[in-house]
Design a protein around this motif. Sequence first.
Motif, mmCIF file in Angstrom:
data_model
loop_
_atom_site.group_PDB
_atom_site.id
_atom_site.type_symbol
_atom_site.label_atom_id
_atom_site.label_comp_id
_atom_site.label_asym_id
_atom_site.label_seq_id
_atom_site.Cartn_x
_atom_site.Cartn_y
_atom_site.Cartn_z
ATOM 1 N N PHE A 87 -23.918 -40.002 6.036
ATOM 2 C CA PHE A 87 -25.333 -40.346 6.167
ATOM 3 C C PHE A 87 -25.505 -41.818 6.541
ATOM 4 N N THR A 88 -24.743 -42.697 5.889
ATOM 5 C CA THR A 88 -24.870 -44.131 6.160
ATOM 6 C C THR A 88 -24.467 -44.459 7.586
ATOM 7 N N LEU A 89 -23.336 -43.894 8.049
ATOM 8 C CA LEU A 89 -22.891 -44.162 9.412
ATOM 9 C C LEU A 89 -23.885 -43.632 10.438
ATOM 10 N N ARG A 90 -24.437 -42.451 10.170
ATOM 11 C CA ARG A 90 -25.415 -41.900 11.120
ATOM 12 C C ARG A 90 -26.652 -42.774 11.227
ATOM 13 N N THR A 91 -27.199 -43.192 10.085
ATOM 14 C CA THR A 91 -28.422 -43.993 10.111
ATOM 15 C C THR A 91 -28.172 -45.358 10.754
ATOM 16 N N GLN A 92 -27.022 -45.975 10.483
ATOM 17 C CA GLN A 92 -26.724 -47.277 11.084
ATOM 18 C C GLN A 92 -26.483 -47.140 12.588
#
Length: 239
Positions: A87-92
């Motif tokens: 989730f973090t990598l996708r949003t960033q």
Amino acid sequence: MSLFLQLYELSDDVKRKEWLDDWLNFMHRIGKPVTRIPIMAKQVLDLYELYRLVVQHGGLVEIINKKLWREITKGLNLPSSITSAAFTLRTQYQKYLYDYECEKEKLSNQSDLQQAIDGNRREAPGRRTAPSFPLPFPLPHAANAAASMLNKQLNGLGMRNDLLDDENSLNLQASGLFGAGYGVEQMAILEAHQRNLERAQRAAEQVARQSLGLAPCSNGGNRHSGRESTSSNDSDIPS
């Protein structure tokens, strides 16, 4: 040392500086100037390497659809203990790099991205429907129907149904067990009821054959309920 400088010095890749300069100029040109660098696992997130890995795997939409974030996490040497890494990598990536991907690579567009995100959300663990599987025994209403039918057959032969529990009692017990969620004990009880029904059905079939004259029947083998024994020529006897 500023975070921007760290981003330039994370590796000795000769293309890193060229890519970072072009990316920063692009973001400023589209009105989204980069004023801060994201941090992940207490270190600067290598946006250059993240972009390179995602494009190698077909772009952001392809990563989401095929759930390839584990490969991206390994490529970035991030700790496997980060539970929200995907989730973090996708949003960033979506915030800092997706516009650049669309401009340079043209692998997808915003509509494709939204469809991929919506599809991934529908498949999230908390939204999955419970799997269906066949029960190893009849449902309570089916067991009650079988018991009622067998009672009528035995009563038609002038017999008391001593092999079965009282129908109303069976109905209450089965309904209560069904509402309790078929626990281990409840399953065992229902299976016992099923075995009783099967034995009673076999007994009824044997009595029917005896009453039709297919096998000898002793006077002590039948118990009457206020009716005389029917003969083998009685047309009312069910076959």
